[in-house]
Design an enzyme around this catalytic site. Structure first.
Site, mmCIF file in Angstrom:
data_model
loop_
_atom_site.group_PDB
_atom_site.id
_atom_site.type_symbol
_atom_site.label_atom_id
_atom_site.label_comp_id
_atom_site.label_asym_id
_atom_site.label_seq_id
_atom_site.Cartn_x
_atom_site.Cartn_y
_atom_site.Cartn_z
ATOM 1 N N ASN A 211 -8.111 45.320 55.264
ATOM 2 C CA ASN A 211 -8.177 44.290 54.635
ATOM 3 C C ASN A 211 -7.685 43.013 55.227
ATOM 4 O O ASN A 211 -7.570 43.143 56.528
ATOM 5 C CB ASN A 211 -7.101 44.517 53.233
ATOM 6 C CG ASN A 211 -5.838 44.582 53.730
ATOM 7 O OD1 ASN A 211 -5.022 43.812 54.573
ATOM 8 N ND2 ASN A 211 -5.197 45.843 53.394
ATOM 9 N N GLY A 274 8.422 45.346 51.064
ATOM 10 C CA GLY A 274 7.134 45.996 51.300
ATOM 11 C C GLY A 274 6.015 44.689 51.224
ATOM 12 O O GLY A 274 5.653 44.345 50.116
ATOM 13 N N CYS A 275 5.775 44.154 52.356
ATOM 14 C CA CYS A 275 4.954 43.042 52.337
ATOM 15 C C CYS A 275 3.550 43.525 52.903
ATOM 16 O O CYS A 275 2.660 42.861 52.851
ATOM 17 C CB CYS A 275 5.524 41.842 53.238
ATOM 18 S SG CYS A 275 4.638 40.354 53.129
ATOM 19 N N ALA A 276 3.660 44.472 53.379
ATOM 20 C CA ALA A 276 2.165 45.035 53.938
ATOM 21 C C ALA A 276 1.020 45.239 52.730
ATOM 22 O O ALA A 276 1.429 45.671 51.740
ATOM 23 C CB ALA A 276 2.348 46.375 54.875
ATOM 24 N N LYS A 290 -18.710 59.437 65.864
ATOM 25 C CA LYS A 290 -19.285 58.391 65.213
ATOM 26 C C LYS A 290 -20.401 58.907 64.151
ATOM 27 O O LYS A 290 -21.409 59.586 64.563
ATOM 28 C CB LYS A 290 -19.646 57.606 66.201
ATOM 29 C CG LYS A 290 -20.228 56.276 65.765
ATOM 30 C CD LYS A 290 -21.048 55.286 66.792
ATOM 31 C CE LYS A 290 -21.567 54.044 66.203
ATOM 32 N NZ LYS A 290 -22.800 53.787 66.831
ATOM 33 N N PRO A 308 -0.490 57.586 50.143
ATOM 34 C CA PRO A 308 1.012 57.845 49.303
ATOM 35 C C PRO A 308 1.461 56.197 49.186
ATOM 36 O O PRO A 308 1.025 55.228 49.877
ATOM 37 C CB PRO A 308 1.742 58.510 50.840
ATOM 38 C CG PRO A 308 0.928 58.257 51.750
ATOM 39 C CD PRO A 308 -0.590 58.117 51.499
ATOM 40 N N ILE A 310 4.168 53.857 49.649
ATOM 41 C CA ILE A 310 5.315 53.743 50.697
ATOM 42 C C ILE A 310 6.449 52.934 49.820
ATOM 43 O O ILE A 310 7.467 53.492 49.626
ATOM 44 C CB ILE A 310 4.824 52.800 52.040
ATOM 45 C CG1 ILE A 310 3.774 53.295 52.578
ATOM 46 C CG2 ILE A 310 6.255 52.481 52.777
ATOM 47 C CD1 ILE A 310 2.932 52.516 53.455
ATOM 48 N N PHE A 326 5.714 43.171 46.836
ATOM 49 C CA PHE A 326 4.878 42.110 46.669
ATOM 50 C C PHE A 326 3.508 42.677 45.966
ATOM 51 O O PHE A 326 3.239 43.718 45.853
ATOM 52 C CB PHE A 326 4.092 41.700 48.190
ATOM 53 C CG PHE A 326 4.897 40.614 48.809
ATOM 54 C CD1 PHE A 326 6.199 40.943 49.420
ATOM 55 C CD2 PHE A 326 4.570 39.284 49.002
ATOM 56 C CE1 PHE A 326 6.973 40.037 50.043
ATOM 57 C CE2 PHE A 326 5.131 38.087 49.547
ATOM 58 C CZ PHE A 326 6.403 38.617 50.189
ATOM 59 N N LYS A 344 7.242 50.890 39.881
ATOM 60 C CA LYS A 344 7.691 51.357 41.361
ATOM 61 C C LYS A 344 8.873 51.378 41.486
ATOM 62 O O LYS A 344 9.701 51.518 42.589
ATOM 63 C CB LYS A 344 7.055 50.423 42.210
ATOM 64 C CG LYS A 344 5.480 50.462 42.467
ATOM 65 C CD LYS A 344 4.831 50.038 43.741
ATOM 66 C CE LYS A 344 3.360 49.717 43.459
ATOM 67 N NZ LYS A 344 2.592 49.943 44.670
#
Ligand code: PMT
Length: 399
Positions: A211, A274-276, A290, A308, A310, A326, A344
């Site tokens: 992303n 958790g900002c990822a 490939k 999963p 996190i 976030f 969460k």
């Protein structure tokens, strides 16, 4: 925008060459003023080459007085940065001494003054130095801003506070003049883990699903937490950002690796953020080779399997740290964020509208709402760095 870059005698003067280059790159007109001590460490010629302007070194220079004497320089400057600022230069500025061109310019100028100290940690901690700094702050009130120093290994081999802040940080700080970032050491003794950046989920050895996360928000939080005194662990997906100073970084690629590293290092952490932008799904099968285009087949189907979570996994631990998530949303932002807060088991959630390009993914600024079970705090649009301090300040009132 005109900047005078004042350089005083200290080994960190070598870092000021990068600072000069970065300021020029940002579009500032830069004139360098060096003390006699600074010229012992690095030559004026280096700065002449980097800024394209003659370097000023002496107070009573007949040539200079005709062109850019101390009063002209003082009037020309919009901002003055002293980097590195030695203990001696701080004492000189405090006493009002004008025995060097730089100090005369500072006395004669109305420009905003940024001081980036650099000295041995024992010198930095010396009450005389600290008293001079407090005096300067009192005398110049809103006109002066200290940047750093940072903690870490010093040129003399000692370890502690006294390193000049990194040039990138100084430029960011100076550029954000109007933002008045206040850094209070409220996280001393605390351990903070932050996830940042995107994850990459392999399809085959050369392709992946990812992303637009740049890592800027997560890295800004890591820098802010470190500057506020915390020990920081940054678990980062693949980004193009330099690892911030004095932060333990763990680089990962996929969500599974991020989870594994987060769980392995979460012990003793007081706060988890958790900002990822973690991929919600990964390929159920990663092709060993490939994938080939198949003749006569116009579509291709990938089977995805849920990754999963996190943040939720950390928030379920028996000794869970204080958990901040976030929520990146494009519609019903606050409503969806509140659902994630509940589902969460979080203490706070940062509702982030990512539908606008000037805030959210890959932007330098962000605008968010911070939500807990009891409170909702709305922040105006600001740089991600300033927002990081604001989020941590707010979170610390509850922590
Ligand atoms: O990196 P930048 O370019 O600066 O952009 C910043 C940002 C937009 C990525 C950041 O501000 C942000 O919003 N991060 C959260 C992105 C996200 O994945 O949001 P989400 O609503 O899908 O997830 C909710 C929370 O669960 C997040 O804290 C996320 O880290 C966490 N999560 C999600 C899925 C998963 N499998 N594991 C998780 O831990």
């Amino acid at each position: 925008m005109n900047i005078i870059l004042g350089i005083t005698g200290g080994i960190a003067a070598y870092k000021t060459a990068s600072l000069a280059r970065l300021l020029v790159k940002q579009g500032y007109s830069v004139r360098v003023v060096m003390t006699a001590g600074a010229c012992e460490f690095i030559t004026p010629l280096t700065f002449q080459a980097l800024t394209g302007n003659a370097v000023h070194t002496t107070l009573l220079d007949e040539q200079a007085e005709k062109g850019m004497g101390h009063i002209e320089l003082a009037k020309w400057a919009d901002k003055i940065i002293v980097a590195p600022a030695s203990a001696n230069s701080i004492a000189s500025m405090c006493s009002g001494s004008a025995n060097e061109l730089l100090y005369a310019v500072i006395l004669a100028s109305k420009a905003k003054l940024f001081i980036a100290p650099a000295m041995n940690e024992v010198m930095w901690a010396n009450p005389v130095v600290q008293k001079n700094i407090q005096e300067l702050k009192k005398m110049y009130v809103d006109k002066i801003q200290f940047i750093g120093p940072d903690a870490g290994e010093q040129a003399c081999g000692d370890v502690g506070y006294g390193r000049m802040s990194e040039p990138e940080y100084i430029v960011e700080f100076v550029s954000r003049l109007n933002e008045q970032i206040t850094v209070e050491q409220i996280l001393v003794g605390k351990k903070v883990m932050i996830t940042a950046g995107p994850t990459q989920e392999l399809i085959d050895p050369v392709r992946y699903i990812t992303n637009k996360s740049s890592g800027k928000m997560g890295y800004a939080l890591a820098i802010a937490a470190q500057k506020m005194g915390a020990q920081v662990i940054l678990v980062s997906g693949p980004v193009n950002l330099k690892c911030p100073e004095n932060i333990a970084i763990i680089n990962v690629q996929s969500a599974k690796q991020m989870l594994q590293q987060a769980l392995a290092n979460i012990n003793d952490c007081d706060i988890f953020i958790g900002c990822a932008a973690v991929a919600d799904y990964a390929c159920s099968q990663v092709s060993e080779h490939k994938l080939k285009k198949i003749d006569g087949q116009s579509t291709m189907t990938l089977e995805l399997i849920k990754n999963p979570d996190i943040l939720a996994s950390i928030a379920q631990l028996p000794n869970k740290p204080f958990c901040v998530g976030f929520a990146a949303e494009t519609q019903n932002v606050e409503q969806n964020a509140k659902i994630k807060l509940e589902q969460k088991n979080l203490d706070w959630i940062v509702a982030n509208d990512v539908s606008k390009s000037e805030i959210g993914f890959n932007s330098d600024d962000n605008q968010v709402t911070l939500i807990s079970k009891e409170k909702t705090l709305q922040f105006k649009k600001m740089s991600k760095q300033k927002l990081a301090y604001s989020i941590l300040n707010a979170v610390c009132t509850d922590f």
